[in-house]
Design an enzyme around this catalytic site. Structure first.
Site, PDB file in Angstrom:
ATOM      1  CB  ALA A  34      -0.929  -0.004   1.220  1.00  0.00           C
ATOM      2  CB  SER A  48       0.562  -8.337 -14.995  1.00  0.00           C
ATOM      3  OG  SER A  48       1.178  -7.868 -16.191  1.00  0.00           O
ATOM      4  CE1 TYR A  61       5.223  -9.118 -12.526  1.00  0.00           C
ATOM      5  CE2 TYR A  61       4.797  -8.912 -14.886  1.00  0.00           C
ATOM      6  CZ  TYR A  61       4.531  -8.534 -13.580  1.00  0.00           C
ATOM      7  OH  TYR A  61       3.586  -7.567 -13.325  1.00  0.00           O
TER       8      TYR A  61
END
Length: 316
Positions: free
Chosen positions: A21, A149, A174
């Site tokens: 955050a 993503s 990734y």
């Protein structure tokens, strides 16, 4: 213009955990949730950077109800400690946002390849440990949002080399971790449905947003050329972090958001624009792979979802 932050309904009385955050998508999601009255527990690897983020948000939202808690997703002990500190607290939303991207191979405290360990296994463990806090068997509208993503579309789950020990490519690792995010979100939704839980799970992606995430890889590898190229691409192609946070905020707050869905920007090549429901990759809907990944993740982390039975065969 489509759905914007101005459409977020009143969040007073709701408590949200946001991982990562202190920057990027997580910071902007925290800002807008707080602006609309939510209590936000900011799960950050660094308490100092979390405190800086609190000051940033309160400059815009002076009465923001924020709390920083250390939680290092690269360390199962830290994750368990975080969950223990929240014992007995009611949560309404968990946003699995923190992540790393395209970094040189390294390992977490528990020996996992870092991208797979942080992006997927850390959030798998955290979600399982916070299920009771989310009151999934109580009345309410609990939500679990996992940030993936668009790169997940090129990902494959290599069960023979999950940790990249035999062969490692930073972008393949990734993509694998981001595909794991979507597989997990869908499998969790199937299990929640099977358990008749009052909670939903969905996946989102921010498109191409201008955040610090893109610079971690070049910085860790010491590549000034890659860092400069990334800066140019972020300036020319990327939308703002504020816009990139909209799919996350939509999934976390919009009354019409559905469980088992995948939300992302609906503009140019799904890289920018207002959030919309989209189709994820064909591999992300493979229920056999999702179930196998779930079992492996539980074995690796030691976190079991005892109150969620194995799902019936149905796609989200």
């Amino acid at each position: 213009m489509g759905w914007t932050a101005a459409d977020i309904p009143d969040q007073h009385g709701r408590t949200v955990v946001v991982t990562g955050a202190n920057s990027g998508i997580g910071l902007e999601a925290t800002r807008e949730l707080a602006r609309n009255g939510a209590t936000v527990i900011m799960a950050c690897r660094s308490a100092a950077r979390g405190a800086e983020a609190v000051s940033d948000v309160r400059a815009d939202v002076p009465d923001a109800d924020l709390r920083v808690e250390e939680c290092d997703l690269a360390d199962l002990e830290s994750i368990r400690s975080f969950a223990d500190r929240l014992d007995g607290e009611d949560l309404d939303v968990l946003i699995n946002n923190a992540g790393v991207m395209a970094i040189p191979r390294s390992e977490t405290e528990d020996g996992f390849e870092t991208q797979f360990g942080v992006n997927h296994l850390g959030h798998f463990a955290l979600t399982g440990l916070l299920l009771e806090n989310l009151g999934i068997h109580d009345e309410g509208d609990s939500r679990i949002v996992t940030v993936s993503s668009g790169v997940h579309e090129s990902g494959e789950i290599d069960f023979d080399d999950l940790q990249g020990e035999d062969s490692y490519d930073k972008w393949d690792a990734y993509a694998q971790s981001k595909l794991a995010n979507v597989l997990f979100a869908y499998e969790l939704e199937r299990r929640l449905l099977t358990a008749d839980a009052n909670a939903t799970s969905n996946a989102v992606h921010p498109g191409y947003a201008n955040t610090r995430l893109q610079f971690r890889g070049p910085e860790q590898s010491g590549s000034r050329v890659r860092k400069a190229a990334m800066k140019v691409m972020n300036t020319v192609l990327a939308q703002s972090a504020e816009m990139g946070a909209l799919p996350t905020l939509y999934a976390a707050t919009a009354p019409e958001a559905e469980g088992g869905a995948y939300y992302g920007p609906g503009g140019f090549k799904n890289m920018r624009g207002a959030p919309e429901r989209q189709a994820s990759s064909d591999r992300s809907y493979d229920e056999e792979t999702a179930r196998r990944l779930w079992d492996v993740s539980s074995e690796l982390t030691g976190v079991t979802y005892d109150r969620l039975p194995e799902p019936k065969a149905q796609s989200p």
